[in-house]
Structure formats: C-alpha cells, structure tokens
Scaffold this motif. Sequence first.
Motif, short mmCIF file in Angstrom:
data_model
loop_
_atom_site.label_atom_id
_atom_site.label_comp_id
_atom_site.label_asym_id
_atom_site.label_seq_id
_atom_site.Cartn_x
_atom_site.Cartn_y
_atom_site.Cartn_z
N VAL A 31 0.67 -1.30 0.01
CA VAL A 31 -0.15 0.01 0.13
C VAL A 31 0.82 1.27 0.05
O VAL A 31 0.71 2.18 -0.95
N VAL A 32 1.81 1.24 1.09
CA VAL A 32 2.60 2.78 0.82
C VAL A 32 3.81 2.61 0.14
O VAL A 32 3.68 3.62 -0.72
N LEU A 33 4.59 1.66 -0.37
CA LEU A 33 5.63 1.78 -1.22
C LEU A 33 5.09 1.52 -2.53
O LEU A 33 5.61 2.01 -3.38
N GLY A 34 4.03 0.63 -2.60
CA GLY A 34 3.69 0.32 -4.00
C GLY A 34 2.73 1.17 -4.39
O GLY A 34 2.13 1.25 -5.61
N LYS A 35 1.86 1.98 -3.58
CA LYS A 35 1.00 3.00 -3.93
C LYS A 35 -0.24 2.25 -4.63
O LYS A 35 -0.70 2.62 -5.64
N LYS A 36 -0.62 1.27 -3.98
CA LYS A 36 -1.82 0.45 -4.63
C LYS A 36 -2.93 0.62 -3.47
O LYS A 36 -2.67 0.99 -2.48
N GLU A 37 -4.04 0.05 -4.01
CA GLU A 37 -5.22 0.20 -2.88
C GLU A 37 -5.26 -1.01 -2.03
O GLU A 37 -4.63 -1.96 -2.16
N PHE A 38 -5.66 -0.65 -0.68
CA PHE A 38 -5.79 -1.52 0.41
C PHE A 38 -6.43 -2.72 0.07
O PHE A 38 -6.28 -3.92 0.21
N SER A 39 -7.74 -2.51 -0.67
CA SER A 39 -8.53 -3.80 -0.99
C SER A 39 -7.86 -4.58 -1.88
O SER A 39 -8.29 -5.96 -1.56
N ASP A 40 -7.00 -4.26 -2.42
CA ASP A 40 -6.14 -5.25 -3.43
C ASP A 40 -5.33 -6.24 -2.54
O ASP A 40 -4.94 -7.25 -2.99
N VAL A 41 -4.80 -5.83 -1.39
CA VAL A 41 -4.14 -6.46 -0.50
C VAL A 41 -4.86 -7.82 -0.24
O VAL A 41 -4.12 -8.92 -0.07
N LEU A 42 -6.17 -7.76 0.08
CA LEU A 42 -6.88 -8.87 0.66
C LEU A 42 -7.42 -10.18 -0.52
O LEU A 42 -7.72 -10.94 -0.23
N LEU A 43 -6.91 -9.67 -1.79
CA LEU A 43 -7.34 -10.61 -2.82
C LEU A 43 -6.22 -11.81 -2.87
O LEU A 43 -5.10 -11.14 -2.92
N TRP A 44 -6.65 -12.86 -3.26
CA TRP A 44 -5.55 -13.93 -3.32
C TRP A 44 -5.02 -13.90 -4.60
O TRP A 44 -3.70 -14.27 -4.72
N SER A 45 -5.69 -13.34 -5.50
CA SER A 45 -4.89 -13.22 -6.96
C SER A 45 -3.87 -12.29 -7.00
O SER A 45 -2.85 -12.49 -7.79
N THR A 46 -3.77 -11.29 -6.31
CA THR A 46 -2.77 -10.22 -6.06
C THR A 46 -1.37 -11.07 -5.59
O THR A 46 -0.56 -11.00 -6.04
N TRP A 47 -1.61 -11.74 -4.31
CA TRP A 47 -0.55 -12.45 -3.89
C TRP A 47 0.16 -13.55 -4.93
O TRP A 47 1.20 -13.82 -4.79
N LYS A 48 -0.84 -14.39 -5.40
CA LYS A 48 -0.30 -15.15 -6.55
C LYS A 48 0.44 -14.68 -7.62
O LYS A 48 1.53 -14.96 -8.05
N HIS A 49 0.04 -13.54 -8.20
CA HIS A 49 0.58 -12.54 -9.17
C HIS A 49 2.17 -12.35 -8.69
O HIS A 49 3.09 -12.56 -9.18
#
Length: 76
Positions: free
Chosen positions: A50-68
């Motif tokens: 969120v802070v360093l990557g400047k992405k949305e917090f809601s994306d953190v909770l998605l499994w597909s984000t961490w798989k990617h």
Amino acid sequence: MSRQDNRKPEKDQRQPVKKRRVSTWAIIQWIMIPLLLVAALASGLVVGYVVLGKKEFSDVLLWSTWKHVYDLVFAP
C-alpha cells in the motif's frame, strides 16, 4: 584428589528428581511469538504493497494479488 571425591552417591543419599511444571508464561510465549511473527509479516506485506507500491488496500486482501506477486518473484 582422593578416592572419596570420585564416588557416586548411594541410592539413599540421592535427592528425588523434581518434575518441572510448565508455567503459564511459557505457554503464552509459545503461542504469542508465532502469532506476532505472522502479524509482523502481514503488516509488512500491507505496508510494502500500500505505502511503497501505492496500490489500494482492498487489493491486498485478494488472493490473486499475492499469486501474481509470487509468480513474479519465483518465475523461471
């Protein structure tokens, strides 16, 4: 050194072995330390995303984000 120093104590002179009780504090440590490590890992991932990557917090909770992210790091 005399011979008396090397003798083993006789059975009637030995002290009984005391069983060591596991204290409540030791049990709390065995549970809390792994939980704190997992919490530190999760908060580090969130801060990094969120802070360093400047992405949305809601994306953190998605499994597909961490798989990617995993596929990017460990891709051949």
